[in-house]
Design an enzyme around this catalytic site. Structure first.
Site, short mmCIF file in Angstrom:
data_model
loop_
_atom_site.label_atom_id
_atom_site.label_comp_id
_atom_site.label_asym_id
_atom_site.label_seq_id
_atom_site.Cartn_x
_atom_site.Cartn_y
_atom_site.Cartn_z
N LYS A 8 6.40 -5.54 8.68
CA LYS A 8 7.35 -5.19 7.61
C LYS A 8 8.34 -4.14 8.10
O LYS A 8 9.55 -4.28 7.93
CB LYS A 8 6.56 -4.69 6.39
CG LYS A 8 7.41 -4.32 5.19
CD LYS A 8 6.63 -4.44 3.90
CE LYS A 8 5.69 -3.28 3.64
NZ LYS A 8 6.38 -2.02 3.31
N SER A 9 7.84 -3.08 8.73
CA SER A 9 8.72 -2.00 9.19
C SER A 9 9.74 -2.53 10.19
O SER A 9 10.93 -2.18 10.14
CB SER A 9 7.90 -0.91 9.89
OG SER A 9 7.07 -0.27 8.96
N ARG A 46 9.14 7.43 -6.96
CA ARG A 46 8.76 7.92 -5.62
C ARG A 46 9.74 9.01 -5.15
O ARG A 46 10.93 8.95 -5.44
CB ARG A 46 8.67 6.75 -4.65
CG ARG A 46 7.53 5.82 -5.08
CD ARG A 46 7.34 4.68 -4.15
NE ARG A 46 6.91 5.12 -2.84
CZ ARG A 46 6.81 4.32 -1.80
NH1 ARG A 46 7.10 3.03 -1.93
NH2 ARG A 46 6.42 4.78 -0.63
N ASP A 50 -1.02 3.43 5.95
CA ASP A 50 -1.05 2.28 5.02
C ASP A 50 -2.40 1.57 5.03
O ASP A 50 -2.66 0.72 4.18
CB ASP A 50 0.06 1.29 5.37
CG ASP A 50 1.44 1.87 5.09
OD1 ASP A 50 1.54 2.83 4.31
OD2 ASP A 50 2.42 1.35 5.67
N ARG A 71 -2.52 6.15 -4.32
CA ARG A 71 -3.61 5.38 -3.69
C ARG A 71 -4.93 6.15 -3.63
O ARG A 71 -5.97 5.53 -3.42
CB ARG A 71 -3.18 4.89 -2.30
CG ARG A 71 -2.15 3.79 -2.40
CD ARG A 71 -1.70 3.26 -1.05
NE ARG A 71 -0.77 2.16 -1.23
CZ ARG A 71 0.05 1.71 -0.29
NH1 ARG A 71 0.04 2.26 0.92
NH2 ARG A 71 0.87 0.70 -0.53
#
Ligand code: S3P
Length: 425
Positions: free
Chosen positions: A19-20, A119, A312, A343
């Site tokens: 993804k990054s 965020r 993550d 989280r």
């Protein structure tokens, strides 16, 4: 989505693109001159948000089944969008694109979904403002939507309180438009995909310990990028292969960049049987196949400089800890509170519902291995990594586990449940 215990996982899985790296390929291709071709691009909702933003900024991007073609227009080729830019659920999009937008000769409004609007964006507003940017949080709460009025930027040396690749990358991207050498120092090294890929496109980027520097106004030219599989997505199969008895999984084409491979170190330290095969390199990013076999895990302490390299993966590590023998302590991970969900709280709430003995701390959690766990109703809070973590937890639990909001896996791994299911056959 309902899942239950399985007797073993066997076979191969090829992990979708990182993804990054997919985000960065679109962004850096857009501000480079000429054609950038990206293969194994992650067709997840977050990366599609990045494509949509650069489309609105006047960059022609063709999304074909084989590759993404970005017709870059160079550092100064973006044009004013006719509507606001929507980053959806993607923190990477908002934070990195802000560094590119701050120096443009036009104004933009940048927004996103309900999670993004909670965020923290002060962490990029502050350094970019020091560089001369004009960025306002429209609701005055330090979050998106952001209003960015393009301004000339000056080079700074910024010392970040958090080890965040998103903060570092926003500053480096703004530094491409600065008036001298821009430098960022962070407490620990965060993922370095921006540095690797910016160099590949032609930028002058230097790394020394925890400081990265960039020179302004490079000539960036279009490139071919083959995106490695995402180790953050592979992590669910690593955990599943280790935890489910009678399992052997070959996970193919996984990026093992040392700033991302904390999950491998932790899994091995917990007693996991993982072998790296076919180690090779793609445009400066290390890649390997991972052979994972069922293992008996034990608890460990995870803290300090390893944390950014597995940030993550901490939800799925908490699941591994829940099935391990003994206690696992996770420290220095307060960043978990400001991800797609909180989280720490969400893991504690849902693992407790499965019968795990787990306590939240200020900067992490303490997990007492509690196997056997029991199936429960899991609220994913629409956080993709929570949904995937509990899908794995369900495979070893007694009874049925129901995951609410399970489709949020679309953010980073649209075919996740199908790929998992295939290994049970
Ligand atoms: C990302 C960096 C990490 C990570 C996020 C993607 C990136 O965030 O959690 O999923 O692509 O740069 P931070 O660097 O802010 O911790």
């Amino acid at each position: 989505m309902e899942l239950k215990k399985v007797q073993g996982l066997k076979g191969e899985v090829t992990i979708p693109g990182d993804k990054s790296i997919s985000h960065r390929a679109v962004m850096f291709g857009s501000i480079s001159q000429g054609l950038t071709e990206v293969t194994n691009f992650l067709q997840g909702a977050d990366c599609l948000s990045t494509i949509s933003c650069f489309g609105k900024l006047g960059i022609p991007i063709e999304n074909t089944p084989e590759k993404i073609l970005i017709h870059g227009k160079g550092l100064h080729g973006l044009s004013a969008p006719s509507e606001q830019l929507d980053a959806g659920n993607s923190g990477t999009t908002v934070r990195l694109i802000s560094g590119i937008l701050a120096p443009q000769p036009f104004s933009v409004t940048l927004t996103g979904d309900a999670s993004i609007q909670k965020r923290p964006m002060k962490r990029i507003i502050e350094p970019l403002t020091q560089m001369g940017a004009s960025i306002k949080s429209i609701n005055g709460n330090g979050c998106a939507p952001l209003s960015i009025t393009g301004s000339p930027l000056k080079a700074i040396h910024y010392t970040s309180r958090v080890a965040s690749a998103q903060v570092k990358s926003a500053i480096l991207l703004a530094g491409l438009y600065g008036d001298g050498e821009t430098m960022v120092t962070e407490p620990y090294v965060s993922r370095n995909h921006s540095e690797i890929m910016l160099r590949h496109f032609g930028a002058s980027v230097t790394t020394k310990d925890t400081t990265v520097s960039i020179l302004p106004e490079p000539k960036l030219s279009g490139q071919k990028i083959e995106v490695p599989g995402d180790i953050s997505s592979a992590a669910y199969f690593i955990a599943a292969g280790l935890l489910v008895p009678n399992s052997e999984i070959l996970i193919k084409n996984v990026g093992i960049n040392p700033t991302r491979d904390g999950i491998l170190k932790v899994a091995k330290e917990m007693g996991g049987n993982i072998t790296l095969l076919n180690v090779n390199e793609k445009q400066g990013e290390k890649v390997a196949d991972l052979l994972v076999k069922s293992s008996s895990l034990h608890g460990i302490t995870i803290k300090g400089e390893i944390i950014p390299t597995l940030i993550d993966e901490l939800p799925i590590i908490a699941i591994m800890a829940a099935y391990a023998k003994g206690t696992t302590t996770i420290k220095d991970a307060a960043e978990l509170k400001v991800k797609e969900s909180n989280r720490i709280d969400v893991m504690v709430e849902n693992l407790s519902a499965m019968g795990c003995d787990i306590t939240a701390t200020e900067d992490g959690m303490i997990v007492h291995g509690s196997a056997p766990l029991k199936g429960a109703v899991i609220d994913s809070k629409l956080d993709h990594r929570i949904a995937m973590s509990f899908a794995v937890a369900a495979l070893c639990a007694d009874g049925i586990t129901e995951i609410k909001g399970s489709q949020c896996v679309n953010i980073s791994y649209p075919a996740f449940y199908q790929d998992l299911e295939r290994l049970t056959k």
